[in-house]
Design a protein around this motif. Structure first.
Motif, mmCIF file in Angstrom:
data_model
loop_
_atom_site.group_PDB
_atom_site.id
_atom_site.type_symbol
_atom_site.label_atom_id
_atom_site.label_comp_id
_atom_site.label_asym_id
_atom_site.label_seq_id
_atom_site.Cartn_x
_atom_site.Cartn_y
_atom_site.Cartn_z
ATOM 1 N N VAL A 48 12.174 -4.389 -4.059
ATOM 2 C CA VAL A 48 10.734 -4.141 -4.036
ATOM 3 C C VAL A 48 10.079 -4.802 -2.827
ATOM 4 C CG1 VAL A 48 8.556 -4.678 -5.201
ATOM 5 C CG2 VAL A 48 10.436 -3.693 -6.491
ATOM 6 N N LEU A 49 10.472 -6.042 -2.518
ATOM 7 C CA LEU A 49 9.871 -6.740 -1.377
ATOM 8 C C LEU A 49 10.115 -5.981 -0.083
ATOM 9 C CD1 LEU A 49 8.424 -9.128 -0.093
ATOM 10 C CD2 LEU A 49 10.621 -10.351 -0.042
ATOM 11 N N LEU A 50 11.370 -5.576 0.137
ATOM 12 C CA LEU A 50 11.685 -4.831 1.356
ATOM 13 C C LEU A 50 10.903 -3.528 1.418
ATOM 14 C CD1 LEU A 50 13.346 -4.310 3.903
ATOM 15 C CD2 LEU A 50 15.163 -3.402 2.452
ATOM 16 N N ASN A 51 10.875 -2.795 0.307
ATOM 17 C CA ASN A 51 10.148 -1.526 0.290
ATOM 18 C C ASN A 51 8.649 -1.734 0.434
ATOM 19 O OD1 ASN A 51 12.323 0.294 0.026
ATOM 20 N ND2 ASN A 51 12.492 -0.150 -2.152
ATOM 21 N N TRP A 248 13.038 -7.696 13.010
ATOM 22 C CA TRP A 248 13.320 -7.125 11.687
ATOM 23 C C TRP A 248 14.674 -7.603 11.169
ATOM 24 C CZ3 TRP A 248 10.999 -4.445 7.881
ATOM 25 C CH2 TRP A 248 11.780 -3.750 6.974
ATOM 26 N N ARG A 249 15.693 -7.450 11.996
ATOM 27 C CA ARG A 249 17.038 -7.847 11.568
ATOM 28 C C ARG A 249 17.160 -9.360 11.416
ATOM 29 N NH1 ARG A 249 19.101 -3.623 16.033
ATOM 30 N NH2 ARG A 249 19.226 -1.752 14.715
ATOM 31 N N LEU A 250 16.527 -10.099 12.308
ATOM 32 C CA LEU A 250 16.613 -11.558 12.240
ATOM 33 C C LEU A 250 15.936 -12.085 10.983
ATOM 34 C CD1 LEU A 250 17.620 -14.034 13.805
ATOM 35 C CD2 LEU A 250 15.390 -14.117 14.934
ATOM 36 N N ALA A 251 14.776 -11.512 10.638
ATOM 37 C CA ALA A 251 14.046 -11.974 9.457
ATOM 38 C C ALA A 251 14.862 -11.756 8.186
ATOM 39 C CB ALA A 251 12.700 -11.250 9.361
ATOM 40 N N TRP A 252 15.438 -10.577 8.040
ATOM 41 C CA TRP A 252 16.204 -10.288 6.832
ATOM 42 C C TRP A 252 17.547 -10.989 6.826
ATOM 43 C CZ3 TRP A 252 13.452 -8.873 3.023
ATOM 44 C CH2 TRP A 252 12.316 -8.103 3.225
ATOM 45 N N LEU A 253 18.070 -11.278 8.009
ATOM 46 C CA LEU A 253 19.306 -12.051 8.095
ATOM 47 C C LEU A 253 19.080 -13.475 7.607
ATOM 48 C CD1 LEU A 253 22.252 -12.346 9.042
ATOM 49 C CD2 LEU A 253 21.369 -12.875 11.320
ATOM 50 N N MET A 257 19.154 -11.126 3.110
ATOM 51 C CA MET A 257 19.100 -9.768 2.565
ATOM 52 C C MET A 257 19.655 -8.734 3.539
ATOM 53 S SD MET A 257 15.349 -9.905 0.732
ATOM 54 C CE MET A 257 15.570 -8.314 -0.054
ATOM 55 N N TYR A 258 20.335 -9.205 4.580
ATOM 56 C CA TYR A 258 20.883 -8.284 5.572
ATOM 57 C C TYR A 258 22.278 -8.759 5.954
ATOM 58 C CZ TYR A 258 21.607 -6.337 10.292
ATOM 59 O OH TYR A 258 22.138 -5.731 11.398
ATOM 60 N N GLN A 259 23.251 -7.883 5.843
ATOM 61 C CA GLN A 259 24.632 -8.205 6.186
ATOM 62 C C GLN A 259 24.972 -7.541 7.512
ATOM 63 O OE1 GLN A 259 26.978 -10.310 4.764
ATOM 64 N NE2 GLN A 259 27.958 -9.827 6.715
ATOM 65 N N PRO A 260 24.999 -8.302 8.597
ATOM 66 C CA PRO A 260 25.271 -7.698 9.900
ATOM 67 C C PRO A 260 26.751 -7.395 10.075
ATOM 68 C CG PRO A 260 25.082 -10.066 10.138
ATOM 69 C CD PRO A 260 24.779 -9.756 8.688
ATOM 70 N N VAL A 261 27.053 -6.531 11.026
ATOM 71 C CA VAL A 261 28.449 -6.279 11.372
ATOM 72 C C VAL A 261 28.977 -7.396 12.268
ATOM 73 C CG1 VAL A 261 28.214 -3.783 11.141
ATOM 74 C CG2 VAL A 261 27.785 -4.859 13.356
ATOM 75 N N GLU A 262 28.056 -8.164 12.875
ATOM 76 C CA GLU A 262 28.459 -9.275 13.726
ATOM 77 C C GLU A 262 28.722 -10.525 12.890
ATOM 78 O OE1 GLU A 262 24.930 -7.085 15.722
ATOM 79 O OE2 GLU A 262 25.502 -7.840 13.740
#
Length: 296
Positions: A48-51, A248-253, A257-262
């Motif tokens: 819900v937060l992300l959406n 965006w990616r840094l905040a969720w990382l 809540m974000y699983q990077p490929v790196e």
């Protein structure tokens, strides 16, 4: 008389693009609202937060489209219009090369498992693509009306100074890193990337290279005959992409809540550098514009 007709045509084109952008982003907004309602109803409110954040961004996109289409948009303050346009252009316009490339390779790529109904995928795709294409048309026309010195003439002598050129090496490292990953290198990655991820990395490399080129073109060693709108437009979109997608990616990382490929450490440095570089390039563009305005 001919000039008046051409100006009126451009205004009508800007307004049409603005309405298309607002309608397209409304489709994406509708899907996100459905998702939030469904999660709350089912008691599975994990996203819900992300959406909710994407709903706010979609509302800002609709507002931007209406601002491009309506006369009141030209009276909005600079501090409100420029950041929203910069982020929107960075998030969406910069993704057009990726969308084209992904569409070309999609027939040969394996079909993913259906996670969402087809109508939702269609509305999301139309929303993103429609907003991006509409911004390509409407946003430059809007910016040209508000800040004509950023688009008229050639670079000439009124250019940015060299104080921002120190960011070229970090941009070069980002470009080289993303190109190597797009080419299949796995150094610094958790696993080998699939085709879509590699296309995204290639698109990111294109943005980093474009940001570096715009900085060079407007700097003390760039060619004075270059049409000024070209480095201004490329730098505006590319720097917005580096900042917006990096943030965006840094905040969720950081939020987990974000699983990077790196590798996690690599991803933090990568996106942190992208955010900082995007801001520096925007400052350089602003500096160049002020110099051009002062010289008129």
């Amino acid at each position: 008389m001919r000039v008046h007709i051409e100006v009126r045509t451009l205004v009508l084109l800007r307004r049409a693009a603005g309405f298309v952008a607002a309608v397209a982003m409304s489709l994406y907004l509708m899907v996100k609202l459905v998702w939030i309602a469904a999660e709350v109803w089912q008691g599975t409110a994990h996203w819900v937060l992300l959406n909710a954040i994407t709903v706010v961004m979609a509302l800002a996109g609709v507002a931007l489209g209406l601002a491009l289409a309506q006369a009141w948009g030209t009276r909005l303050p600079d501090w409100l219009v420029l950041p929203i346009g910069w982020v929107a252009g960075g998030l969406l316009v910069s993704m057009i090369p990726y969308m084209i490339a992904a569409g070309l390779v999609a027939p040969s790529a394996p079909e993913p498992a259906a996670a969402t109904p087809a109508w939702e995928n269609v509305l999301i795709g139309v929303g993103f693509a429609g907003m991006a294409v509409a911004l390509v048309v409407g946003l430059p026309l809007f910016l040209r009306e508000r800040w004509p010195h950023a688009f008229a003439g050639r670079v000439g002598r009124e250019r940015a100074d060299g104080r921002f050129l120190w960011v070229l090496p970090p941009l070069g490292v980002l470009t080289a890193t993303w190109i190597s990953w797009a080419a299949g290198s796995t150094y610094g990655l958790l696993t080998a990337s699939d085709t879509q991820v590699r296309l995204l990395m290639a698109n990111s490399a294109l943005c980093a290279a474009g940001a570096g080129w715009s900085l060079w073109a407007l700097g003390p060693w760039g060619g004075g005959r270059t049409p000024v709108w070209l480095p201004m437009a490329v730098g505006f979109v590319a720097s917005g992409s580096l900042f917006s997608w990096g943030a965006w990616r840094l905040a969720w990382l950081v939020a987990g809540m974000y699983q990077p490929v790196e590798l996690r450490g690599v991803a933090v440095v990568e996106h942190g550098v992208a955010v900082g570089a995007g801001l520096v390039v925007l400052l350089a563009l602003t500096r160049a514009y002020r110099r051009r305005s002062a010289g008129r």
